[in-house]
Design a protein around this motif. Structure first.
Motif, PDB file in Angstrom:
ATOM      1  N   VAL A   1       0.846  -1.200   0.000  1.00  0.00           N
ATOM      2  CA  VAL A   1       0.000   0.000   0.000  1.00  0.00           C
ATOM      3  C   VAL A   1       0.876   1.242   0.000  1.00  0.00           C
ATOM      4  N   LEU A   2       1.849   1.278   0.887  1.00  0.00           N
ATOM      5  CA  LEU A   2       2.730   2.453   0.962  1.00  0.00           C
ATOM      6  C   LEU A   2       3.532   2.644  -0.317  1.00  0.00           C
ATOM      7  N   ALA A   3       4.040   1.548  -0.885  1.00  0.00           N
ATOM      8  CA  ALA A   3       4.809   1.653  -2.128  1.00  0.00           C
ATOM      9  C   ALA A   3       3.939   2.175  -3.267  1.00  0.00           C
ATOM     10  N   ARG A   4       2.727   1.680  -3.353  1.00  0.00           N
ATOM     11  CA  ARG A   4       1.835   2.103  -4.438  1.00  0.00           C
ATOM     12  C   ARG A   4       1.499   3.586  -4.301  1.00  0.00           C
ATOM     13  N   THR A   5       1.234   4.026  -3.086  1.00  0.00           N
ATOM     14  CA  THR A   5       0.831   5.431  -2.917  1.00  0.00           C
ATOM     15  C   THR A   5       1.992   6.399  -3.035  1.00  0.00           C
TER      16      THR A   5
ATOM     17  N   LYS B   1       4.962   5.780  -4.871  1.00  0.00           N
ATOM     18  CA  LYS B   1       5.746   5.651  -6.101  1.00  0.00           C
ATOM     19  C   LYS B   1       4.930   5.694  -7.380  1.00  0.00           C
ATOM     20  N   HIS B   2       3.613   5.652  -7.265  1.00  0.00           N
ATOM     21  CA  HIS B   2       2.747   5.638  -8.456  1.00  0.00           C
ATOM     22  C   HIS B   2       1.620   6.643  -8.304  1.00  0.00           C
ATOM     23  N   LYS B   3       1.206   7.174  -9.414  1.00  0.00           N
ATOM     24  CA  LYS B   3       0.041   8.060  -9.446  1.00  0.00           C
ATOM     25  C   LYS B   3      -1.153   7.249  -9.932  1.00  0.00           C
ATOM     26  N   PRO B   4      -2.363   7.649  -9.565  1.00  0.00           N
ATOM     27  CA  PRO B   4      -3.547   6.937 -10.055  1.00  0.00           C
ATOM     28  C   PRO B   4      -3.614   6.978 -11.581  1.00  0.00           C
ATOM     29  N   ALA B   5      -4.046   5.878 -12.164  1.00  0.00           N
ATOM     30  CA  ALA B   5      -4.088   5.755 -13.628  1.00  0.00           C
ATOM     31  C   ALA B   5      -5.083   6.716 -14.273  1.00  0.00           C
ATOM     32  N   ASP B   6      -6.073   7.179 -13.525  1.00  0.00           N
ATOM     33  CA  ASP B   6      -7.088   8.055 -14.108  1.00  0.00           C
ATOM     34  C   ASP B   6      -6.651   9.519 -14.177  1.00  0.00           C
ATOM     35  N   GLY B   7      -5.411   9.806 -13.766  1.00  0.00           N
ATOM     36  CA  GLY B   7      -4.895  11.169 -13.864  1.00  0.00           C
ATOM     37  C   GLY B   7      -5.199  12.047 -12.667  1.00  0.00           C
ATOM     38  N   SER B   8      -5.896  11.530 -11.668  1.00  0.00           N
ATOM     39  CA  SER B   8      -6.191  12.344 -10.484  1.00  0.00           C
ATOM     40  C   SER B   8      -4.914  12.571  -9.684  1.00  0.00           C
TER      41      SER B   8
ATOM     42  N   LYS C   1      -9.987   3.596  -5.080  1.00  0.00           N
ATOM     43  CA  LYS C   1      -9.070   3.476  -6.220  1.00  0.00           C
ATOM     44  C   LYS C   1      -7.871   2.611  -5.855  1.00  0.00           C
ATOM     45  N   LEU C   2      -7.325   2.852  -4.679  1.00  0.00           N
ATOM     46  CA  LEU C   2      -6.154   2.103  -4.250  1.00  0.00           C
ATOM     47  C   LEU C   2      -6.485   0.628  -4.043  1.00  0.00           C
ATOM     48  N   ALA C   3      -7.622   0.350  -3.430  1.00  0.00           N
ATOM     49  CA  ALA C   3      -8.029  -1.048  -3.229  1.00  0.00           C
ATOM     50  C   ALA C   3      -8.190  -1.753  -4.574  1.00  0.00           C
TER      51      ALA C   3
ATOM     52  N   GLU D   1      -6.719  -0.921  -7.395  1.00  0.00           N
ATOM     53  CA  GLU D   1      -5.391  -1.007  -7.996  1.00  0.00           C
ATOM     54  C   GLU D   1      -4.601  -2.197  -7.458  1.00  0.00           C
ATOM     55  N   LEU D   2      -4.821  -2.518  -6.196  1.00  0.00           N
ATOM     56  CA  LEU D   2      -4.110  -3.634  -5.576  1.00  0.00           C
ATOM     57  C   LEU D   2      -4.768  -4.977  -5.874  1.00  0.00           C
ATOM     58  N   GLY D   3      -5.746  -4.958  -6.736  1.00  0.00           N
ATOM     59  CA  GLY D   3      -6.331  -6.199  -7.244  1.00  0.00           C
ATOM     60  C   GLY D   3      -7.199  -6.970  -6.278  1.00  0.00           C
ATOM     61  N   GLY D   4      -7.868  -6.282  -5.367  1.00  0.00           N
ATOM     62  CA  GLY D   4      -8.773  -6.976  -4.470  1.00  0.00           C
ATOM     63  C   GLY D   4      -8.092  -7.666  -3.304  1.00  0.00           C
ATOM     64  N   ASP D   5      -6.771  -7.466  -3.127  1.00  0.00           N
ATOM     65  CA  ASP D   5      -6.072  -8.057  -1.987  1.00  0.00           C
ATOM     66  C   ASP D   5      -6.437  -7.360  -0.681  1.00  0.00           C
ATOM     67  N   ILE D   6      -7.062  -6.193  -0.794  1.00  0.00           N
ATOM     68  CA  ILE D   6      -7.353  -5.377   0.377  1.00  0.00           C
ATOM     69  C   ILE D   6      -8.630  -4.598   0.116  1.00  0.00           C
ATOM     70  N   SER D   7      -9.441  -4.384   1.137  1.00  0.00           N
ATOM     71  CA  SER D   7     -10.679  -3.624   0.961  1.00  0.00           C
ATOM     72  C   SER D   7     -10.399  -2.140   1.123  1.00  0.00           C
TER      73      SER D   7
END
Length: 190
Positions: free
Chosen positions: A89-93, A95-102, A109-111, A113-119
């Motif tokens: 979660v920390l790495a994604r937030t 090191k990466h920006k949301p794909a929708d440009g926000s 969005k983050l949940a 993006e992580l493919g359902g591994d987390i709610s």
């Protein structure tokens, strides 16, 4: 059905309480009626219920006493946030920006993006924890003087105990973009 004096008092409070949930009050009335010796037929008429309702709650009360009157929902197994998942979660937030440009991640969005591994609820919770540690860093660590690790621990625990005397909920308001938390502003304690 035999009840202790304490059970009778508690059941009467639940049965008559204005702030008690209606389903719990109804179950308390059921047990009191059974203790008075009323027949199931009389109880069905008084509570507008059926035999399976009486059987279920009288059995639960007999097995677990007052605790048996609370509903049990199977639900899902308790979710545990592992260190590995938290790191993802920390790495994604960071090191990466949301794909929708926000400009920022929402919990949903983050949940996703992580493919359902987390709610998304596990993500407001990790955020709450991060906010708490940021508060501790700002209020205790940032300008603190510590002579040793035990001294740091003592001062942190004093702060936490004092805070817990009058805890405040975290408010979800954000006004000042200059006070944004960046990865390099977060300290690591080993």
């Amino acid at each position: 059905m035999n009840l202790t004096k304490a059970e009778i008092v508690e059941l009467r409070q639940q049965a008559d309480g204005r702030s008690v949930r209606a389903d719990l009050a109804r179950r308390a009335r059921l047990i009191l009626l059974l203790a008075e010796g009323l027949t199931w037929s009389a109880i069905r008429a008084k509570l507008d219920c059926n035999d399976s309702y009486i059987a279920l709650w009288s059995k639960r009360f007999a097995a677990d006493r007052l605790a048996g009157l609370f509903s049990r929902h199977a639900g899902r197994q308790r979710y545990k946030v592992t260190d590995r998942l938290e790191a993802r979660v920390l790495a994604r937030t960071t090191k990466h920006k949301p794909a929708d440009g926000s400009t920022h991640w929402s919990t949903r969005k983050l949940a996703a993006e992580l493919g359902g591994d987390i709610s998304h609820m596990t993500v407001s919770w990790l955020n709450q924890v991060e906010l708490w540690f940021t508060k501790i860093k700002r209020d205790v660590i940032a300008r603190g003087v510590f002579t040793s690790v035990p001294d740091l621990k003592r001062k942190l625990m004093r702060y936490i105990r004092k805070y817990n005397e009058q805890p405040k909920s975290v408010k979800w308001k954000y006004f000042d973009p200059t006070r944004r938390i960046t990865p390099d502003s977060i300290i690591t304690v080993h």
